[in-house]
Scaffold this active site. Structure first.
Site, PDB file in Angstrom:
ATOM      1  N   GLY A 235       0.775  -1.240   0.000  1.00 18.54           N
ATOM      2  CA  GLY A 235       0.000   0.000   0.000  1.00 18.54           C
ATOM      3  C   GLY A 235       0.803   1.284   0.000  1.00 18.54           C
ATOM      4  N   GLU A 273       3.839  -6.962   1.875  1.00 15.39           N
ATOM      5  CA  GLU A 273       3.320  -7.329   0.539  1.00 15.39           C
ATOM      6  C   GLU A 273       3.340  -6.119  -0.386  1.00 15.39           C
ATOM      7  OE1 GLU A 273      -0.695  -8.472   1.542  1.00 15.39           O
ATOM      8  OE2 GLU A 273      -0.096 -10.469   2.161  1.00 15.39           O
ATOM      9  N   ARG A 276       3.391  -1.764  -5.756  1.00 18.24           N
ATOM     10  CA  ARG A 276       3.581  -0.500  -6.458  1.00 18.24           C
ATOM     11  C   ARG A 276       4.870   0.220  -6.060  1.00 18.24           C
ATOM     12  NH1 ARG A 276      -0.350   2.194  -8.804  1.00 18.24           N
ATOM     13  NH2 ARG A 276      -1.925   1.062  -7.623  1.00 18.24           N
ATOM     14  N   ARG A 312      -6.692   2.418 -16.128  1.00 13.06           N
ATOM     15  CA  ARG A 312      -7.039   3.368 -15.063  1.00 13.06           C
ATOM     16  C   ARG A 312      -6.816   4.803 -15.538  1.00 13.06           C
ATOM     17  NH1 ARG A 312      -4.437  -0.068 -10.016  1.00 13.06           N
ATOM     18  NH2 ARG A 312      -6.366  -1.152  -9.501  1.00 13.06           N
ATOM     19  N   CYS A 348     -10.480   1.582 -30.301  1.00 10.32           N
ATOM     20  CA  CYS A 348     -11.682   2.155 -30.886  1.00 10.32           C
ATOM     21  C   CYS A 348     -12.625   2.710 -29.839  1.00 10.32           C
ATOM     22  CB  CYS A 348     -12.398   1.104 -31.730  1.00 10.32           C
ATOM     23  SG  CYS A 348     -11.380   0.562 -33.091  1.00 10.32           S
TER      24      CYS A 348
END
Ligand SMILES: *Cc1c(COP(=O)(O)O)cnc(C)c1O
Length: 420
Positions: A235, A273, A276, A312, A348
């Site tokens: 996190g 864990e 990022r 995202r 597209c």
């Protein structure tokens, strides 16, 4: 980082990487990866298991390298679990999280002796059934708890607030959880993961603190020394905006030492864990610009990466921005007066944009667009929309001009297999 970027662009041009389909590729700065892992390991006590979140960056060759550096893997599906085993991560360094583990998946994970974090009371009971049927054997099992702190600045990547789909709710189910600890002597771990990007250090530490309070209540009920693992999740945020500074692993660990000292005082196995914060800043993506156009005054450059690798960014551009830079065909940074331009992808639909309204030197066909900080949650979110082939991945180090192939790009036949 800019030095590393320019070195990688130079190598890509020298080796003609963007001259070949799909005219786009990812490049990991392997020195930076090694530095991030060293920083991570230095921040936490030496026995800590750093199970890197596979979903952030599942590239096999990178997992082999981080395994050689002493890390493990956090997996959240059967395929990720088998991937971790296949690349040679020792089962004792694998952590299996997922809110939807099936009976078969749990049985397989328990046979492999990986650490399993149950996500619900029902899952704990299901594990109880499997263990009853199979008899004794070493197991390492914890439970994910929702600390019910608050959401971070990005709702969709926050997991530790009231009403989250993850973990056992302390609000609704603490009594049931304590009952499970009394009933099942093999239940010996706690797990918390507050979210991913947009969670401040303060929020992460609050989440850990809430679960440490629960640890107290469990050990009062079941005896000191009952808990053998404490998994504090990942996190830690990355910096995507110019001028933004990401918190360091040491900043996080120092704050934990200050405000949650018990975490380090107990004789349990600590697990982290991170995904990022290890990977994001370690890679760039490059795409050749195929065409440029003006549309009602809007200046658009069209390349070969879009919402297929940056879903995202395409759908929530203000929440998930990436810095972009422009290089000429020769690999030199482009200069000159800047014009507001959009960097569009090949797909597209109109929202297929990597960057909007960015002041950049005027882009021409054949130029190279660099997208920064793409080492996490990019290729792992690859979309099959329009059946584009996914790009190859290379590594680069400061002491060699040659690129190191890390992953082959797809070819059209492999993509077509998906539709059979
Ligand atoms: C995604 C995830 C992580 C990694 O989060 P990052 O923000 O990449 O550090 C760790 N643990 C769990 C359970 C996750 O779902």
């Amino acid at each position: 980082m800019k030095d590393g970027q320019e070195r990688m662009v130079g190598a890509a041009v020298a080796e003609g990487v963007l001259d070949r389909a799909p005219h786009a590729a990812l490049f990991y700065d392997l020195d930076r990866v090694a530095r991030r892992i060293e920083e991570l390991r230095a921040a936490f006590p030496s026995g800590t298991l750093h199970a890197l979140a596979v979903k952030a960056c599942p590239i096999a060759e990178l997992l082999r390298r981080t395994t050689a550096m002493g890390c493990g893997a956090e997996v959240a599906s059967l395929a990720e679990l088998r991937h971790a085993l296949r690349v040679g991560i020792p089962p004792g360094r694998i952590v299996f999280d997922s809110p939807a583990k099936t009976e078969d998946e749990l049985r397989f994970a328990l046979e492999q002796s990986v650490h399993v974090n149950a996500d619900s009371l029902q899952e704990i009971d299901r594990i109880g059934g499997i263990l009853r049927a199979r008899g004794d054997g070493p197991v390492s099992i914890g439970v994910r708890v929702n600390p019910e702190v608050r959401a971070g600045s990005i709702e969709s990547s926050s997991t530790g607030m009231a009403g989250s789909k993850f973990g056992v709710s302390l609000h609704d189910d603490e009594a049931g959880l304590l009952e499970r600890f009394e009933t099942f002597p093999w239940l010996r771990g706690l797990h918390v993961h507050v979210g991913s990007q947009g969670c401040s250090l303060d929020l992460l530490v609050d989440g850990v603190g809430r679960v440490l309070e629960l640890a107290d209540r469990i050990e009062r009920l079941c005896g000191a020394g009952r808990l053998r693992t404490f998994d504090l999740g990942g996190g830690l945020s990355a910096a995507y905006q110019p001028g933004e500074v990401a918190p360091g692993f040491d900043d996080y660990a120092n704050l934990l030492h200050d405000r949650a000292p018990r975490l380090f005082a107990e004789d349990w196995q600590l697990i982290t864990e991170f995904g990022r914060a290890v990977w994001a800043s370690s890679a760039i993506a490059l795409t050749r610009v195929e065409y440029t156009k003006t549309s009602h005054g809007r200046q658009i450059a069209i390349g070969h990466l879009g919402a297929d690798m940056f879903p995202r960014t395409a759908y929530l551009p203000d929440v998930w921005p990436h810095e972009v830079r422009v290089f000429g065909r020769d690999g030199r940074p482009k200069g000159g007066q800047t014009v507001e331009q959009d960097i569009a992808g090949p797909l597209c639909f109109s929202g297929d944009l990597v960057a909007r309204g960015r002041p950049l030197p005027l882009i021409e066909p054949g130029d190279i667009v660099l997208v920064a900080d793409v080492g996490a949650y990019t290729l792992s979110m690859w979309s099959r929309y329009n059946s584009r082939v996914s790009p190859p991945v290379y590594g680069s180090t400061h002491d060699s001009p040659d690129l190191i192939p890390l992953r082959r790009g797809e070819d059209v036949d492999r993509v077509l297999d998906f539709w059979e």
